[in-house]
Design an enzyme around this catalytic site. Structure first.
Site, PDB file in Angstrom:
ATOM      1  N   ASP A  14     -14.867 -85.710  43.554  1.00 49.66           N
ATOM      2  CA  ASP A  14     -16.123 -84.943  43.671  1.00 49.66           C
ATOM      3  C   ASP A  14     -17.400 -85.736  43.379  1.00 49.66           C
ATOM      4  OD1 ASP A  14     -14.139 -83.058  43.999  1.00 49.66           O
ATOM      5  OD2 ASP A  14     -14.862 -81.667  42.491  1.00 49.66           O
ATOM      6  N   LYS A 128     -11.541 -78.846  48.636  1.00 46.57           N
ATOM      7  CA  LYS A 128     -10.923 -77.801  47.804  1.00 46.57           C
ATOM      8  C   LYS A 128     -11.962 -76.773  47.416  1.00 46.57           C
ATOM      9  CE  LYS A 128     -11.767 -80.697  43.819  1.00 46.57           C
ATOM     10  NZ  LYS A 128     -12.823 -79.851  43.251  1.00 46.57           N
ATOM     11  N   CYS A 173     -13.097 -81.018  36.999  1.00 52.76           N
ATOM     12  CA  CYS A 173     -12.211 -81.425  38.091  1.00 52.76           C
ATOM     13  C   CYS A 173     -11.390 -82.676  37.772  1.00 52.76           C
ATOM     14  CB  CYS A 173     -13.012 -81.567  39.376  1.00 52.76           C
ATOM     15  SG  CYS A 173     -13.594 -79.942  39.933  1.00 52.76           S
TER      16      CYS A 173
HETATM   17  C1  VGL Z   1     -16.699 -78.961  39.246  1.00 55.93           C
HETATM   18  C2  VGL Z   1     -17.609 -77.147  38.176  1.00 55.93           C
HETATM   19  C3  VGL Z   1     -17.570 -76.423  39.344  1.00 55.93           C
HETATM   20  C4  VGL Z   1     -16.238 -80.392  39.171  1.00 55.93           C
HETATM   21  C5  VGL Z   1     -16.636 -78.247  40.418  1.00 55.93           C
HETATM   22  O1  VGL Z   1     -16.203 -81.077  40.224  1.00 55.93           O
HETATM   23  O2  VGL Z   1     -15.912 -80.843  38.060  1.00 55.93           O
HETATM   24  N1  VGL Z   1     -17.184 -78.412  38.130  1.00 55.93           N
HETATM   25  N2  VGL Z   1     -17.075 -76.979  40.443  1.00 55.93           N
END
Ligand code: VGL
Ligand code: ZN
Length: 229
Positions: A14, A128, A173
């Protein structure tokens, strides 16, 4: 640390605009902060780029994941009238779900990878959290803890036994991806210099590191990794 390229993979979690702070391009232009900017989140880019090059040069695979939410996603506070960012809701199947600002909306700038992330060595991108009513922190299973992303099968079919993880965010994540990788039996290493955390609620980064260590996950700097047999 000598790593066999045939059985190891690097997964970049991410590294998207919405998780990165504001910065200035070499042209002087200011890039705005993401909607869920992680402090110093962009500092993961350089160590990941360097390690990805070394993985790819040795024939090892590099993967990236992307948070990829539809508008009005169930993890957005705005989708729950009367609820605020930082609160939680109970969802059927998921249980407690944290509520975030709108982020990584499919097709928006915030969902794009950070422009300095080198995507040339990346051979697979796993998206995802793309279902309206189901969130996904982990690269392996969505937040109902049952719905697979397909990553496990991909890695097993390639004979991968060792998973290196870096990216954002340490306490969400990266944490859940690492815990799942270890629970699935992969030797799991998290790159200590290539992760940054949200830090909400207070202490969540320290708690995440403790949980990883208790699960047998190794924290290691990206600079000590040498590809070869
Ligand atoms: C994430 C919060 C919400 C992450 C993704 O990538 O850690 N954190 N969505
Ligand atoms: Zn998300």
């Amino acid at each position: 640390m000598l790593i066999n390229p045939a059985t190891a993979v690097l997964i970049e979690i991410d590294v998207q605009n919405d998780f990165c702070p504001s910065y200035t391009r070499s042209s002087g232009e200011q890039v705005p902060p993401g909607a869920l900017a992680v402090e110093k989140g962009d500092e993961v880019v350089e160590p990941l780029n360097l390690l990805a090059l070394s993985f790819a040069a040795s024939g090892a695979r590099v993967l990236a994941t992307a948070d990829w939410h539809p508008r009005w996603h169930v993890s957005f506070a705005a989708a729950h009238p009367g609820k605020n960012v930082g609160e939680t809701v109970d969802l059927p199947g998921t249980g407690s779900q944290a509520l975030w600002p709108d982020h990584c909306v499919q097709g928006t700038w915030g969902a794009n990878f950070h422009e300095k992330l080198d995507l040339r060595p990346v051979s697979l991108i796993i998206r995802k959290g793309f279902r309206l009513s189901l969130d996904s922190y982990s690269a392996f299973f969505e937040n109902d803890r049952r719905t697979p992303t397909g990553l496990e099968g991909y890695l097993r079919s390639l004979g991968i036994t060792t998973v290196f993880l870096g990216g954002l965010a340490t306490d969400y994540c990266v944490l859940y991806s690492a815990l799942d990788a270890a629970a699935l039996g992969f030797t799991t290493l998290v790159l200590s210099d290539a992760i940054r955390g949200v830090g909400f609620p207070a202490g969540s980064v320290e708690a995440a590191l403790d949980r990883m260590k208790s699960a047998g996950i190794t924290l290691t700097p990206s600079t000590g990794i040498v590809m070869g047999v």
